[in-house]
Design an enzyme around this catalytic site. Structure first.
Site, PDB file in Angstrom:
ATOM      1  N   LYS A  99       0.811  -1.212   0.000  1.00 23.33           N
ATOM      2  CA  LYS A  99       0.000   0.000   0.000  1.00 23.33           C
ATOM      3  C   LYS A  99       0.845   1.263   0.000  1.00 23.33           C
ATOM      4  O   LYS A  99       0.440   2.277  -0.540  1.00 23.33           O
ATOM      5  CB  LYS A  99      -0.933   0.028   1.230  1.00 23.33           C
ATOM      6  CG  LYS A  99      -2.145  -0.877   1.108  1.00 23.33           C
ATOM      7  CD  LYS A  99      -3.183  -0.513   2.154  1.00 23.33           C
ATOM      8  CE  LYS A  99      -4.440  -1.349   2.009  1.00 23.33           C
ATOM      9  NZ  LYS A  99      -5.441  -1.043   3.023  1.00 23.33           N
TER      10      LYS A  99
ATOM     11  N   LYS B 173      -5.443  -8.988  -7.227  1.00 24.17           N
ATOM     12  CA  LYS B 173      -6.656  -9.186  -6.427  1.00 24.17           C
ATOM     13  C   LYS B 173      -7.743  -8.176  -6.798  1.00 24.17           C
ATOM     14  O   LYS B 173      -7.454  -7.013  -7.043  1.00 24.17           O
ATOM     15  CB  LYS B 173      -6.269  -9.018  -4.952  1.00 24.17           C
ATOM     16  CG  LYS B 173      -7.389  -9.293  -3.986  1.00 24.17           C
ATOM     17  CD  LYS B 173      -6.957  -9.031  -2.555  1.00 24.17           C
ATOM     18  CE  LYS B 173      -7.953  -8.104  -1.884  1.00 24.17           C
ATOM     19  NZ  LYS B 173      -7.759  -7.900  -0.465  1.00 24.17           N
TER      20      LYS B 173
ATOM     21  N   LYS C 250     -11.647  -3.250  -3.863  1.00 17.50           N
ATOM     22  CA  LYS C 250     -12.553  -2.114  -4.011  1.00 17.50           C
ATOM     23  C   LYS C 250     -11.801  -0.805  -4.203  1.00 17.50           C
ATOM     24  O   LYS C 250     -12.368   0.180  -4.633  1.00 17.50           O
ATOM     25  CB  LYS C 250     -13.465  -2.041  -2.802  1.00 17.50           C
ATOM     26  CG  LYS C 250     -12.746  -1.953  -1.483  1.00 17.50           C
ATOM     27  CD  LYS C 250     -13.694  -2.338  -0.375  1.00 17.50           C
ATOM     28  CE  LYS C 250     -12.959  -2.328   0.948  1.00 17.50           C
ATOM     29  NZ  LYS C 250     -13.699  -2.941   2.003  1.00 17.50           N
TER      30      LYS C 250
HETATM   31  P1  AMP Z   1     -11.759  -5.585   1.626  1.00 20.91           P
HETATM   32  O1  AMP Z   1     -13.049  -5.731   0.885  1.00 20.91           O
HETATM   33  O2  AMP Z   1     -10.559  -5.450   0.737  1.00 20.91           O
HETATM   34  O3  AMP Z   1     -11.790  -4.593   2.744  1.00 20.91           O
HETATM   35  O4  AMP Z   1     -11.587  -6.942   2.399  1.00 20.91           O
HETATM   36  C1  AMP Z   1     -12.603  -7.459   3.225  1.00 20.91           C
HETATM   37  C2  AMP Z   1     -12.400  -8.925   3.467  1.00 20.91           C
HETATM   38  O5  AMP Z   1     -12.616  -9.625   2.268  1.00 20.91           O
HETATM   39  C3  AMP Z   1     -10.992  -9.249   3.921  1.00 20.91           C
HETATM   40  O6  AMP Z   1     -11.035 -10.347   4.773  1.00 20.91           O
HETATM   41  C4  AMP Z   1     -10.305  -9.564   2.632  1.00 20.91           C
HETATM   42  O7  AMP Z   1      -9.242 -10.452   2.809  1.00 20.91           O
HETATM   43  C5  AMP Z   1     -11.428 -10.198   1.819  1.00 20.91           C
HETATM   44  N1  AMP Z   1     -11.270  -9.857   0.419  1.00 20.91           N
HETATM   45  C6  AMP Z   1     -11.289  -8.650  -0.165  1.00 20.91           C
HETATM   46  N2  AMP Z   1     -11.113  -8.712  -1.475  1.00 20.91           N
HETATM   47  C7  AMP Z   1     -10.969 -10.021  -1.739  1.00 20.91           C
HETATM   48  C8  AMP Z   1     -10.747 -10.762  -2.917  1.00 20.91           C
HETATM   49  N3  AMP Z   1     -10.643 -10.170  -4.097  1.00 20.91           N
HETATM   50  N4  AMP Z   1     -10.671 -12.084  -2.811  1.00 20.91           N
HETATM   51  C9  AMP Z   1     -10.800 -12.693  -1.625  1.00 20.91           C
HETATM   52  N5  AMP Z   1     -11.007 -12.079  -0.491  1.00 20.91           N
HETATM   53  C10 AMP Z   1     -11.082 -10.754  -0.527  1.00 20.91           C
END
Ligand code: AMP
Ligand code: TRP
Length: 327
Positions: free
Chosen positions: A111, A192, A195
């Site tokens: 990041k 990945k 968002k």
């Molecule tokens: P985030 O949406 O990035 O804040 O992540 C929220 C949760 O979802 C965390 O536990 C992340 O590890 C998981 N997460 C977010 N994006 C992904 C993705 N593309 N694939 C799998 N898990 C995700």
């Protein structure tokens, strides 16, 4: 019942990655664990946020959790910023975290690369996350694979603290989902789906319209081989679509591979789009109902009261063990 705790950041609108990597597991676990789900809004401000948007997202996220099947009677749901003990404990833990150990956190390295003015908060972020977990004696922490290292830090900090100051913290374990652990960006399937990516064409948001969802899936990047099978190394785009289908259908990757082995890429994409649209439209309908009712505030008020009391007790134990205050 053992306690399980997880948080989803309000730093951007929730995606199918957040659903598959985070929320979905929590829905499955809520029957077997004393589940705590919170919005880590303090973590969100480690990078600049627009105040109006952040406030809106917090409410939207909670309504979305509920719409995705998080049952407020089975979960304690709260906002991190409404419980001051998170930051208090974070400070205490910072004082026993080594610089070298914080320096090894790969998410920080990632990041901070793409930013100019990197905040100290972004660096100490994993320590606040450890406080989120340790404050409530969480035994299990369901997270996507990218967060595993942070949960390991929490384990190390808890073990170290207990070693010196007595048996204060429960040692948490990460729970990593077996399939769909990582949903990749549709336009850049070696990255990945996040968002916070700038190019939104590769990201499916939970609140995207049917038209947009279809468009994004139909234009997903694939390869030129023309054969559908799972091979993350050589066919990241197709493998990602199979993973998405597998996660939404609850079929195994092998079953999905079998189902589509004669399909061309166009057919595969259309079926993936149909399934994602069907699932997300259901979620969106419930979401609208929750946004219009007062349920979000009700749930958060209840959660706030409960966790403040629990956190106060744990924090007092910590202070006492350190000789802080007058306990
Ligand atoms: P985030 O949406 O990035 O804040 O992540 C929220 C949760 O979802 C965390 O536990 C992340 O590890 C998981 N997460 C977010 N994006 C992904 C993705 N593309 N694939 C799998 N898990 C995700
Ligand atoms: N860092 C997590 C993420 O990026 C969010 C989070 C903050 C969290 N505190 C937590 C997750 C405690 C689990 C437990 O998604």
């Amino acid at each position: 019942m053992k306690r399980l705790l997880t948080g989803l950041q309000p730093s951007g609108d929730l995606t199918i990655g957040s659903l598959i990597g985070g929320i979905k597991q929590s829905v499955e676990f809520q029957n077997n664990y004393d589940s705590f789900i919170f919005v880590p809004d303090l973590h969100a401000i480690t990078v600049p946020q627009d105040a109006t948007l952040l406030k809106e997202r917090i409410k939207k996220n909670v309504a979305l959790y509920l719409a995705c099947g998080i049952d407020p009677n089975k979960n304690t749901i709260y906002l991190q910023s409404e419980n001051l003990y998170h930051t208090n404990l974070s400070w205490v833990l910072e004082c026993s975290t080594y610089i070298g150990e914080a320096n090894r956190m790969t998410q920080y390295k990632e990041k901070s690369k793409s930013r100019e003015n990197v905040s100290v908060g972004l660096f100490t972020y994993p320590i606040l996350m450890a406080a989120d977990i340790l404050l409530y004696d969480a035994a299990y922490v369901p997270v996507g694979a990218d967060q595993k290292q942070h949960v390991e830090l929490a384990r190390n900090l808890a073990t170290r603290f207990n070693h010196t100051h007595g048996d204060i913290f429960t040692i948490p374990e990460p729970l990593i989902p077996k399939i769909g652990a990582k949903i990749m960006d549709l336009q850049n399937p070696t990255k990945k789906m996040s968002k916070s990516n700038e190019n939104q064409k590769g990201i499916i948001f939970l609140l995207d319209s049917e038209e947009i969802i279809r468009k994004k899936i139909m234009s997903a990047v694939t390869d030129s081989e023309g054969k559908v099978y799972y091979d993350v190394e050589n066919k990241p785009g197709i493998s990602n679509l199979l993973t998405i289908y597998s996660s939404f259908s609850n079929l195994s990757i092998q079953e999905v591979e079998e189902k589509f082995k004669e399909s061309n890429y166009g057919n595969l994409k259309k079926e993936v789009a149909d399934l994602v649209v069907e699932s997300l439209l259901q979620i969106q309908k419930k979401y609208q109902e929750f946004m219009e009712s007062g349920i979000v505030d009700e749930v958060l008020n209840q959660g706030k009261e409960k966790v403040n009391e629990l956190a106060r007790k744990k924090y007092e134990m910590v202070c006492k063990s350190l000789g802080l205050g007058r306990y």
